[in-house]
Design a protein around this motif. Structure first.
Motif, PDB file in Angstrom:
ATOM      1  N   VAL A 388      17.480  26.545  43.289  1.00  0.00           N
ATOM      2  CA  VAL A 388      17.500  25.085  43.232  1.00  0.00           C
ATOM      3  C   VAL A 388      16.303  24.531  42.460  1.00  0.00           C
ATOM      4  CG1 VAL A 388      17.376  22.975  44.602  1.00  0.00           C
ATOM      5  CG2 VAL A 388      18.911  24.815  45.294  1.00  0.00           C
ATOM      6  N   PRO A 389      15.087  25.001  42.731  1.00  0.00           N
ATOM      7  CA  PRO A 389      13.950  24.455  41.970  1.00  0.00           C
ATOM      8  C   PRO A 389      14.090  24.640  40.458  1.00  0.00           C
ATOM      9  CG  PRO A 389      13.176  25.673  43.881  1.00  0.00           C
ATOM     10  CD  PRO A 389      14.637  25.943  43.763  1.00  0.00           C
ATOM     11  N   HIS A 390      14.632  25.773  40.045  1.00  0.00           N
ATOM     12  CA  HIS A 390      14.823  26.016  38.605  1.00  0.00           C
ATOM     13  C   HIS A 390      15.823  25.029  38.019  1.00  0.00           C
ATOM     14  CE1 HIS A 390      15.752  27.944  34.819  1.00  0.00           C
ATOM     15  NE2 HIS A 390      17.004  28.106  35.203  1.00  0.00           N
ATOM     16  N   SER A 393      14.461  21.450  38.180  1.00  0.00           N
ATOM     17  CA  SER A 393      13.381  21.213  37.223  1.00  0.00           C
ATOM     18  C   SER A 393      13.932  20.933  35.830  1.00  0.00           C
ATOM     19  CB  SER A 393      12.441  22.424  37.182  1.00  0.00           C
ATOM     20  OG  SER A 393      11.824  22.614  38.436  1.00  0.00           O
ATOM     21  N   LEU A 394      14.957  21.680  35.418  1.00  0.00           N
ATOM     22  CA  LEU A 394      15.562  21.436  34.108  1.00  0.00           C
ATOM     23  C   LEU A 394      16.238  20.071  34.064  1.00  0.00           C
ATOM     24  CD1 LEU A 394      17.101  24.931  33.248  1.00  0.00           C
ATOM     25  CD2 LEU A 394      14.962  23.928  32.429  1.00  0.00           C
ATOM     26  N   THR A 395      16.864  19.691  35.185  1.00  0.00           N
ATOM     27  CA  THR A 395      17.492  18.368  35.245  1.00  0.00           C
ATOM     28  C   THR A 395      16.453  17.264  35.173  1.00  0.00           C
ATOM     29  OG1 THR A 395      19.298  19.275  36.589  1.00  0.00           O
ATOM     30  CG2 THR A 395      19.033  16.890  36.589  1.00  0.00           C
ATOM     31  N   VAL A 396      15.369  17.449  35.922  1.00  0.00           N
ATOM     32  CA  VAL A 396      14.281  16.458  35.895  1.00  0.00           C
ATOM     33  C   VAL A 396      13.682  16.373  34.500  1.00  0.00           C
ATOM     34  CG1 VAL A 396      11.947  15.976  36.726  1.00  0.00           C
ATOM     35  CG2 VAL A 396      13.739  16.641  38.343  1.00  0.00           C
ATOM     36  N   THR A 521      13.824  36.171  37.426  1.00  0.00           N
ATOM     37  CA  THR A 521      14.179  34.787  37.721  1.00  0.00           C
ATOM     38  C   THR A 521      13.042  34.000  38.359  1.00  0.00           C
ATOM     39  OG1 THR A 521      15.144  35.560  39.806  1.00  0.00           O
ATOM     40  CG2 THR A 521      16.633  35.311  37.929  1.00  0.00           C
ATOM     41  N   LYS A 522      12.158  34.652  39.104  1.00  0.00           N
ATOM     42  CA  LYS A 522      11.058  33.926  39.734  1.00  0.00           C
ATOM     43  C   LYS A 522      10.085  33.389  38.683  1.00  0.00           C
ATOM     44  CE  LYS A 522      11.160  36.289  44.210  1.00  0.00           C
ATOM     45  NZ  LYS A 522      10.405  37.117  45.176  1.00  0.00           N
ATOM     46  N   LYS A 523       9.796  34.187  37.679  1.00  0.00           N
ATOM     47  CA  LYS A 523       8.919  33.722  36.607  1.00  0.00           C
ATOM     48  C   LYS A 523       9.586  32.588  35.821  1.00  0.00           C
ATOM     49  CE  LYS A 523       6.374  38.038  35.921  1.00  0.00           C
ATOM     50  NZ  LYS A 523       5.999  39.109  34.957  1.00  0.00           N
ATOM     51  N   ILE A 524      10.895  32.713  35.609  1.00  0.00           N
ATOM     52  CA  ILE A 524      11.638  31.670  34.897  1.00  0.00           C
ATOM     53  C   ILE A 524      11.606  30.367  35.686  1.00  0.00           C
ATOM     54  CG2 ILE A 524      13.964  30.986  34.162  1.00  0.00           C
ATOM     55  CD1 ILE A 524      14.415  33.926  33.404  1.00  0.00           C
ATOM     56  N   MET A 525      11.757  30.480  37.013  1.00  0.00           N
ATOM     57  CA  MET A 525      11.700  29.293  37.871  1.00  0.00           C
ATOM     58  C   MET A 525      10.323  28.637  37.796  1.00  0.00           C
ATOM     59  SD  MET A 525      12.075  29.107  42.026  1.00  0.00           S
ATOM     60  CE  MET A 525      10.531  30.010  42.202  1.00  0.00           C
ATOM     61  N   ALA A 527       8.220  28.690  35.334  1.00  0.00           N
ATOM     62  CA  ALA A 527       8.063  28.031  34.037  1.00  0.00           C
ATOM     63  C   ALA A 527       8.781  26.688  34.016  1.00  0.00           C
ATOM     64  CB  ALA A 527       8.604  28.941  32.931  1.00  0.00           C
ATOM     65  N   SER A 528       9.980  26.634  34.587  1.00  0.00           N
ATOM     66  CA  SER A 528      10.757  25.392  34.605  1.00  0.00           C
ATOM     67  C   SER A 528      10.076  24.320  35.448  1.00  0.00           C
ATOM     68  CB  SER A 528      12.166  25.665  35.138  1.00  0.00           C
ATOM     69  OG  SER A 528      12.822  26.634  34.354  1.00  0.00           O
TER      70      SER A 528
END
Length: 649
Positions: A388-390, A393-396, A521-525, A527-528
């Motif tokens: 959800v945070p990822h 974050s992209l939506t925000v 995916t955790k690192k990607i999250m 970054a987002s």
């Protein structure tokens, strides 16, 4: 021997030498397989079957050498015996008249007599023959065959036949993928096309409110649905062993999304008086947001089901119907609304989703399976909550600028900015298509450790996206004039940085492929989240001080940060899992990035000097045209690899 089925002129064009020609003593001979429909009907594919006659052992060796590259069937000679295999063609009685007309009037006279179709004078030189000795019988037969009545239509029919035959040979998975991309592009294009209609029907304030509605819709969708249909539902569906298990996979997860949507709506309803100013929307529009989420979620589940079952025909029909109804009802409702046009536009979208989502909800309820599953709900929450945070974050990152402009400046400015933003992200149509095609190809290349091919291909694609970004920036004034009336013209100054943001979004997608391949995916999250936080902080600092256009530049800086973060993740992955391999030409990518940033600065100052701007556009067009073959070759390569990957799956 020359064989012809030239209709009215058959037998007329044979000269004295050809009249006596019979089958010569060769190793083999090739003919059209006349009579194949009777001799071997199942082998006839309506695209052409050849007859090969073997005369010697050498001819048999030649045939055996190519058997692996074509389909071959052996038949007794008597089944395929043709009249011209027994005796030479006989000339017609009007042969002398035919040749006399040619000698006196040339090819044009023959066309007028036998072809029955006009021949343009400009094409005459193509068929002219200088001397009778140089006359090529094959050329005149081809010319007459093409210009006789009905022959053109037969050629067209044959071309279509070959096209559809080739289309049917495409693997079902690849064929479905093609139509899914077409649907996505049409959806985006129709939304883009209808923007000028809505900007002319709606005031800037009302258009700004509806843009804010869409932004909140994207944010709340991430919380209400957790996008369960994209990960958990797909995993459950693909891991199911029986049809019953597949059919039962959707309903418990759809019920979970429904419960989450209703719970979050109740929380919003209670807290609305305290957050009304922050949200910036009337309560009825907040209710419409949750109603749209509630009824579009079943459509998302059904869409994923059709994709995995490759039922692209039903999906295409439903998707296009929803798109067209959404656009049509939206225009009608806005036109008829006396006030609150933004609410009318939102209501039209909800009614479309209510009709289709309600029907699909009933469809899933009729499938096998329980509505509630404590184990299934627990598993879904444990998997989806970290994502959800990822997603949020992209939506925000893509929506916070418009929301903050509405809150800090006003609805009119938010509407003007939204027009510029809509134009600036047009590149995403191209970017998304490229990324969708590139991912499976890159996965295969990473698996094969063929990093050189990745570098070469990505370099060409970088040039293409760079040109798209620069050209969009160059034509920004014309696009704003098309998209909106004069009161929206200030939106032109938001387009350059937003178009550049799309370029860096492409970079982020390219860099993230390696991280996704190795499931970091955790690192990607992280970054987002960092990029979204940076965007909010920059907006809060710059919008009150420098005006709402500054939000476009903060968006650019945030996407540059996101691309840099994913580059660092990619480098870490390459060191840990790929032996320190260099999969991208970073010097070239840096050069393209500088060109994009330079275009933002230079072209913005030419908006009031159109002559200079058009000269720059001409230079870019010539450069792109000179490299067109390279672009085509790269895309053909990617498309071929994508089709191959889908076929293997």
């Amino acid at each position: 021997m020359i064989l012809s089925r030239g209709g009215a002129v058959y037998g007329c064009v044979l000269n004295d030498e050809l009249k006596a020609v019979h089958i010569r003593a060769t190793d083999k001979a090739t003919r059209d397989a006349w009579g194949i429909k009777k001799a071997l009907p199942e082998f006839n594919d309506n695209t052409g079957v050849s007859l090969v006659l073997v005369h010697t052992e050498k001819g048999r060796e030649l045939l055996d050498a190519i058997c692996n590259d074509c389909e071959v069937r052996k038949l007794p000679l008597e089944k395929m015996l043709q009249p011209n295999l027994l005796r030479p063609s006989s000339p017609k009685g009007n042969r002398e008249k035919f040749w006399a007309e040619y000698r006196s009037g040339g090819i044009a006279a023959l066309v007028q007599t036998y072809g029955k179709l006009p021949l343009k004078k400009t094409n005459k030189s193509i068929f002219e023959i200088q001397t009778e000795k140089a006359f090529a019988v094959g050329e005149i037969l081809s010319a007459l065959k093409m210009i006789q009545n009905g022959k053109q239509m037969k050629t067209i029919d044959k071309s279509f036949g070959r096209f559809f035959a080739g289309y049917k040979k495409i693997p079902t998975a690849a064929r479905a993928g093609i139509w899914f991309v077409i649907c996505t592009v049409l959806q985006k294009c129709i939304g883009f096309i209808t923007t000028p209609i809505f900007t002319r029907l709606m005031s800037a304030e009302e258009y700004g409110l509806y843009s804010t509605y869409l932004s909140w819709h994207g944010i709340l969708t991430a919380f209400c649905t957790l996008k369960i249909y994209g990960v958990v539902y797909v995993n459950n569906y693909t891991r199911a062993d029986t049809t019953e298990e597949k059919e039962a996979a959707a309903l418990p997860l759809l019920s979970l999304s429904t419960v989450l949507t209703l719970l979050i709506f109740l929380i919003f309803a209670v807290l609305y008086p305290f957050v009304k100013t922050f949200i910036g929307l009337p309560f009825e529009m907040v209710c419409l947001i949750f109603a749209q989420i509630l009824f579009e979620t079943p459509v998302f589940f059904w869409t994923m089901k059709q994709r995995f079952e490759y039922r692209y025909i039903a999906l295409v029909i439903v998707t296009l119907t929803i798109i067209l109804l959404n656009a049509g009802l939206g225009v009608l409702f806005v036109y008829l609304a006396d006030s609150s046009q933004s609410t009318a536009r939102a209501l039209s979208a909800v009614l479309v989703q209510l009709f289709f989502g309600g029907a699909i909800y009933v469809f899933f309820q009729k499938q096998a399976g329980a509505v509630f599953s404590s184990k299934g709900w627990k598993h879904a929450l444990s998997v989806q909550l970290p994502l959800v945070p990822h997603s949020l974050s992209l939506t925000v990152l893509s929506s916070s600028d418009r929301i903050m402009i509405l809150d800090l400046v006003g609805a009119a400015e938010a509407g003007i900015y939204s027009v510029g933003y809509s134009v600036g992200v047009v590149i995403n149509f191209l970017k998304n298509s490229i990324v969708d095609a590139l991912k499976p190809w890159m996965y295969q290349k990473i698996k094969e450790t063929d990093y050189n091919s990745i570098r070469k291909t990505v370099n060409i694609l970088m040039v293409l996206v760079t040109l798209a970004s620069v050209l969009l920036t160059a034509f920004a004034p014309e696009l704003v004039h098309i998209m909106a009336p004069a009161r929206y013209y200030d939106a032109v100054y938001a387009i350059p940085p937003v178009a550049a943001s799309s370029f860096f979004t492409f970079l982020y997608n390219i860099f993230s492929i390696a991280g996704m391949y190795y499931e970091k995916t955790k690192k990607i999250m992280a970054a987002s989240i960092s990029a979204a936080a940076l965007n909010i902080a920059l907006n809060a600092l710059t919008i009150p001080r420098f005006g709402y256009i500054s939000a476009a530049y903060t968006t650019l800086l945030s996407y540059m940060f996101l691309a840099l973060a994913h580059y660092l993740i990619m480098r870490s992955v390459c060191k840990s899992y790929m032996g320190g391999a260099v999969i991208y030409d970073m010097k070239f990518i840096l050069m393209m990035s500088l060109i994009v940033l330079a275009s933002v600065i230079v072209l913005t100052f030419t908006y009031k000097a159109p002559v200079i701007r058009y000269l720059l556009i001409l230079v870019l067009a010539v450069a792109a045209y000179s490299r067109r073959k390279t672009f085509i070759d790269v895309f053909d390569n990617i498309r071929a690899k994508k089709t191959k990957t889908e076929a293997v799956k």
